[in-house]
Design an enzyme around this catalytic site. Structure first.
Site, mmCIF file in Angstrom:
data_model
loop_
_atom_site.group_PDB
_atom_site.id
_atom_site.type_symbol
_atom_site.label_atom_id
_atom_site.label_comp_id
_atom_site.label_asym_id
_atom_site.label_seq_id
_atom_site.Cartn_x
_atom_site.Cartn_y
_atom_site.Cartn_z
ATOM 1 N N TYR A 1 -20.376 -28.497 17.378
ATOM 2 C CA TYR A 1 -18.940 -28.738 17.132
ATOM 3 C C TYR A 1 -18.115 -27.462 17.317
ATOM 4 C CZ TYR A 1 -20.000 -33.496 16.039
ATOM 5 O OH TYR A 1 -20.407 -34.797 16.179
ATOM 6 N N ARG B 1 -17.440 -27.447 20.956
ATOM 7 C CA ARG B 1 -16.393 -28.416 21.326
ATOM 8 C C ARG B 1 -15.021 -27.947 20.835
ATOM 9 N NH1 ARG B 1 -18.553 -34.205 19.846
ATOM 10 N NH2 ARG B 1 -16.638 -34.879 20.864
ATOM 11 N N ASP C 1 -10.359 -35.249 19.533
ATOM 12 C CA ASP C 1 -9.441 -34.170 19.928
ATOM 13 C C ASP C 1 -8.054 -34.507 19.371
ATOM 14 O OD1 ASP C 1 -9.606 -35.763 23.106
ATOM 15 O OD2 ASP C 1 -7.861 -35.807 21.797
ATOM 16 N N HIS D 1 -12.673 -42.073 14.549
ATOM 17 C CA HIS D 1 -13.941 -41.331 14.454
ATOM 18 C C HIS D 1 -13.732 -39.919 13.936
ATOM 19 C CE1 HIS D 1 -15.978 -44.217 17.502
ATOM 20 N NE2 HIS D 1 -15.934 -44.701 16.274
ATOM 21 N N CYS E 1 -17.162 -32.037 -2.570
ATOM 22 C CA CYS E 1 -16.042 -32.606 -3.342
ATOM 23 C C CYS E 1 -15.207 -33.585 -2.531
ATOM 24 C CB CYS E 1 -15.138 -31.476 -3.877
ATOM 25 S SG CYS E 1 -14.159 -30.673 -2.575
ATOM 26 N N LEU F 1 -11.858 -45.728 34.635
ATOM 27 C CA LEU F 1 -12.220 -45.216 35.972
ATOM 28 C C LEU F 1 -13.101 -46.223 36.706
ATOM 29 C CD1 LEU F 1 -11.799 -42.667 37.655
ATOM 30 C CD2 LEU F 1 -13.945 -41.774 36.758
ATOM 31 N N GLU F 2 -13.938 -46.918 35.915
ATOM 32 C CA GLU F 2 -14.824 -47.944 36.506
ATOM 33 C C GLU F 2 -15.037 -49.018 35.440
ATOM 34 O OE1 GLU F 2 -17.826 -45.112 36.968
ATOM 35 O OE2 GLU F 2 -18.249 -45.138 34.830
HETATM 36 C C1 BV8 Z 1 -21.031 -47.912 12.159
HETATM 37 C C2 BV8 Z 1 -17.484 -38.895 16.763
HETATM 38 C C3 BV8 Z 1 -21.615 -49.138 10.272
HETATM 39 C C4 BV8 Z 1 -18.355 -37.697 16.772
HETATM 40 C C5 BV8 Z 1 -18.641 -40.851 17.640
HETATM 41 C C6 BV8 Z 1 -23.545 -53.023 16.171
HETATM 42 C C7 BV8 Z 1 -22.514 -53.183 15.247
HETATM 43 C C8 BV8 Z 1 -22.084 -52.100 14.469
HETATM 44 C C9 BV8 Z 1 -22.691 -50.841 14.624
HETATM 45 C C10 BV8 Z 1 -23.719 -50.702 15.550
HETATM 46 C C11 BV8 Z 1 -24.146 -51.772 16.304
HETATM 47 N N1 BV8 Z 1 -25.158 -51.346 17.100
HETATM 48 C C12 BV8 Z 1 -25.372 -50.033 16.870
HETATM 49 C C13 BV8 Z 1 -24.516 -49.620 15.922
HETATM 50 C C14 BV8 Z 1 -24.427 -48.269 15.403
HETATM 51 C C15 BV8 Z 1 -23.542 -47.364 16.223
HETATM 52 C C16 BV8 Z 1 -23.428 -47.736 17.657
HETATM 53 O O1 BV8 Z 1 -22.490 -48.407 18.057
HETATM 54 N N2 BV8 Z 1 -24.358 -47.222 18.443
HETATM 55 C C17 BV8 Z 1 -24.276 -47.420 19.872
HETATM 56 C C18 BV8 Z 1 -24.764 -46.146 20.585
HETATM 57 C C19 BV8 Z 1 -25.103 -48.644 20.234
HETATM 58 N N3 BV8 Z 1 -22.223 -47.339 15.631
HETATM 59 C C20 BV8 Z 1 -22.015 -46.547 14.566
HETATM 60 O O2 BV8 Z 1 -22.890 -45.910 14.019
HETATM 61 C C21 BV8 Z 1 -20.598 -46.478 14.015
HETATM 62 N N4 BV8 Z 1 -20.659 -46.730 12.605
HETATM 63 O O3 BV8 Z 1 -21.313 -48.834 12.855
HETATM 64 O O4 BV8 Z 1 -21.085 -47.942 10.817
HETATM 65 C C22 BV8 Z 1 -21.479 -49.034 8.832
HETATM 66 C C23 BV8 Z 1 -21.161 -50.175 8.134
HETATM 67 C C24 BV8 Z 1 -21.029 -50.089 6.765
HETATM 68 C C25 BV8 Z 1 -21.213 -48.876 6.122
HETATM 69 C C26 BV8 Z 1 -21.531 -47.734 6.843
HETATM 70 C C27 BV8 Z 1 -21.671 -47.801 8.210
HETATM 71 C C28 BV8 Z 1 -19.993 -45.095 14.147
HETATM 72 C C29 BV8 Z 1 -19.802 -44.737 15.582
HETATM 73 C C30 BV8 Z 1 -19.010 -43.442 15.683
HETATM 74 C C31 BV8 Z 1 -19.909 -42.339 16.187
HETATM 75 N N5 BV8 Z 1 -19.100 -41.147 16.467
HETATM 76 N N6 BV8 Z 1 -17.877 -39.770 17.857
HETATM 77 C C32 BV8 Z 1 -18.193 -36.899 18.023
HETATM 78 O O5 BV8 Z 1 -17.273 -37.163 18.830
HETATM 79 O O6 BV8 Z 1 -18.990 -35.981 18.167
HETATM 80 S S1 BV8 Z 1 -18.981 -41.866 18.959
HETATM 81 C C33 BV8 Z 1 -18.514 -41.146 20.444
HETATM 82 O O7 BV8 Z 1 -18.968 -41.969 21.510
HETATM 83 C C34 BV8 Z 1 -17.031 -41.139 20.640
HETATM 84 O O8 BV8 Z 1 -16.296 -40.944 19.496
HETATM 85 C C35 BV8 Z 1 -16.735 -42.472 21.224
HETATM 86 O O9 BV8 Z 1 -16.314 -43.334 20.214
HETATM 87 C C36 BV8 Z 1 -18.058 -43.001 21.597
HETATM 88 C C37 BV8 Z 1 -17.995 -43.695 22.913
HETATM 89 O O10 BV8 Z 1 -17.589 -42.811 23.828
HETATM 90 P P1 BV8 Z 1 -16.382 -43.179 24.821
HETATM 91 O O11 BV8 Z 1 -15.128 -42.718 24.170
HETATM 92 O O12 BV8 Z 1 -16.433 -44.586 25.275
HETATM 93 O O13 BV8 Z 1 -16.762 -42.204 25.976
HETATM 94 P P2 BV8 Z 1 -17.888 -42.427 27.070
HETATM 95 O O14 BV8 Z 1 -18.234 -41.074 27.603
HETATM 96 O O15 BV8 Z 1 -18.974 -43.296 26.536
HETATM 97 O O16 BV8 Z 1 -17.114 -43.241 28.187
HETATM 98 C C38 BV8 Z 1 -16.014 -42.638 28.847
HETATM 99 C C39 BV8 Z 1 -15.401 -43.717 29.698
HETATM 100 O O17 BV8 Z 1 -14.248 -43.152 30.336
HETATM 101 C C40 BV8 Z 1 -16.327 -44.186 30.818
HETATM 102 O O18 BV8 Z 1 -16.259 -45.603 30.878
HETATM 103 C C41 BV8 Z 1 -15.726 -43.575 32.087
HETATM 104 O O19 BV8 Z 1 -15.839 -44.442 33.190
HETATM 105 C C42 BV8 Z 1 -14.276 -43.435 31.712
HETATM 106 N N7 BV8 Z 1 -13.608 -42.311 32.374
HETATM 107 C C43 BV8 Z 1 -14.137 -41.084 32.686
HETATM 108 N N8 BV8 Z 1 -13.176 -40.334 33.266
HETATM 109 C C44 BV8 Z 1 -12.042 -41.082 33.305
HETATM 110 C C45 BV8 Z 1 -12.311 -42.338 32.732
HETATM 111 N N9 BV8 Z 1 -11.387 -43.311 32.635
HETATM 112 C C46 BV8 Z 1 -10.150 -43.025 33.104
HETATM 113 N N10 BV8 Z 1 -9.806 -41.840 33.665
HETATM 114 C C47 BV8 Z 1 -10.721 -40.856 33.777
HETATM 115 N N11 BV8 Z 1 -10.374 -39.679 34.344
HETATM 116 ZN ZN ZN Z 2 -15.374 -28.859 -1.987
#
Ligand code: BV8
Ligand code: ZN
Length: 234
Positions: free
Chosen positions: A56, A59, A93, A108, A119, A201-202
């Site tokens: 982090y 980042r 960001d 997120h 705390c 993008l796609e």
């Molecule tokens: C939770 C913060 C439950 C940290 C992030 C089913 C149901 C519910 C949950 C789950 C489930 N199955 C699995 C889960 C668990 C999990 C999950 O979804 N896992 C996935 C991998 C299967 N989900 C969780 O754990 C979430 N919490 O469900 O809690 C709960 C319930 C009760 C009590 C307690 C808990 C929490 C998820 C949050 C994780 N944190 N980020 C950090 O940033 O370091 S996730 C991280 O990846 C990002 O924040 C973002 O949200 C996520 C996805 O990334 P994207 O933003 O989509 O980016 P990506 O690179 O993937 O894609 C970019 C896109 O842009 C591409 O399509 C590309 O084509 C396009 N692009 C690129 N360039 C351009 C463009 N488009 C336009 N112009 C361009 N120039």
């Molecule tokens: Zn504290």
């Protein structure tokens, strides 16, 4: 074009890609160099807090150089001129705020805030964090990035669900549609009768769930789409 009254926008890493911030998946994505389990889960942080702080801090250093792009600015204009827009971002960001968006939910968490695991106090934070950093509220050395890791609950889910249930237009921008619950928002909006459009993008993993898809780089397709929306405002 339809005249819409309640708009919800969901944004992902693709929106900030042209501001120089890496995406997670796809060529050069963050997850090519780091394992999610090691750097974006509470278990990973418990196992190796130095590695996670390093991830982090890296980042945060990239983020210092990033500026909002034309897509961020177009979304701020949409909010200003339309008047009933909620922006939900998966990005940690601060580029939406920097572009002027006010009605914003960073579901997120935020890279420029630090949270005390002892705390629960969250504070603005732009410097490096380490295992020695002391909480300014309680003095404990228990600071972590104020972000939502995998397995943790995203922020303000009730407010998001309420907005999705009342919207007539859902716009998803720059997200791969792989992370839940954000990837399921399109279905909530459509269940409320909303039109759903994907600007990316796609085609994303959830592309088939959208009624309309516009492909291209965000800095081109988002300003053009906002212009179309505003020239038919009610
Ligand atoms: C939770 C913060 C439950 C940290 C992030 C089913 C149901 C519910 C949950 C789950 C489930 N199955 C699995 C889960 C668990 C999990 C999950 O979804 N896992 C996935 C991998 C299967 N989900 C969780 O754990 C979430 N919490 O469900 O809690 C709960 C319930 C009760 C009590 C307690 C808990 C929490 C998820 C949050 C994780 N944190 N980020 C950090 O940033 O370091 S996730 C991280 O990846 C990002 O924040 C973002 O949200 C996520 C996805 O990334 P994207 O933003 O989509 O980016 P990506 O690179 O993937 O894609 C970019 C896109 O842009 C591409 O399509 C590309 O084509 C396009 N692009 C690129 N360039 C351009 C463009 N488009 C336009 N112009 C361009 N120039
Ligand atoms: Zn504290």
């Amino acid at each position: 074009m339809e005249r819409y009254h309640n708009i919800v926008v969901l944004t992902g890493a693709g929106l900030s890609a042209e501001s120089g911030l890496g995406t997670f998946r796809g060529p050069g994505g963050l997850w090519e160099n780091f394992r999610i389990e090691d750097v974006a889960t509470p278990e990973g942080f418990a196992r190796d807090p130095v590695l996670v702080h390093g991830f982090y801090n890296l980042r945060r250093s990239w983020h210092k150089k990033a500026r909002p792009n034309a897509a961020h600015l177009a979304l701020a204009r949409l909010e200003r001129e339309h008047g009933n827009v909620l922006t939900v971002t998966q990005n940690i960001d601060a580029l939406h705020e920097a572009a002027g968006t006010k009605n914003l939910i960073p579901m997120h968490g935020e890279l420029e805030r630090a949270l005390c695991a002892a705390c629960g106090v969250s504070a603005p934070w732009t410097e490096d964090l380490s295992i020695e950093t002391l909480c300014q509220a309680c003095g404990a050395a228990a600071m972590r990035p104020d972000v939502v890791w995998f397995g943790e609950m995203p922020r303000e889910m009730e407010r998001i669900d309420e907005a999705l249930g009342a919207c007539d237009l859902f716009i998803s921008i720059g997200t791969s549609g792989t992370v839940y619950p954000a990837a399921g928002f399109v279905m909530e909006a459509r269940a409320a009768g909303a039109h759903a459009v994907e600007l990316n993008l796609e085609p994303s993993d959830g592309a088939d769930l959208f009624l309309e898809r516009i492909e291209g780089p965000a800095t081109e397709i988002v300003p053009a789409y906002v212009e179309r929306l505003l020239c038919t405002r009610p």
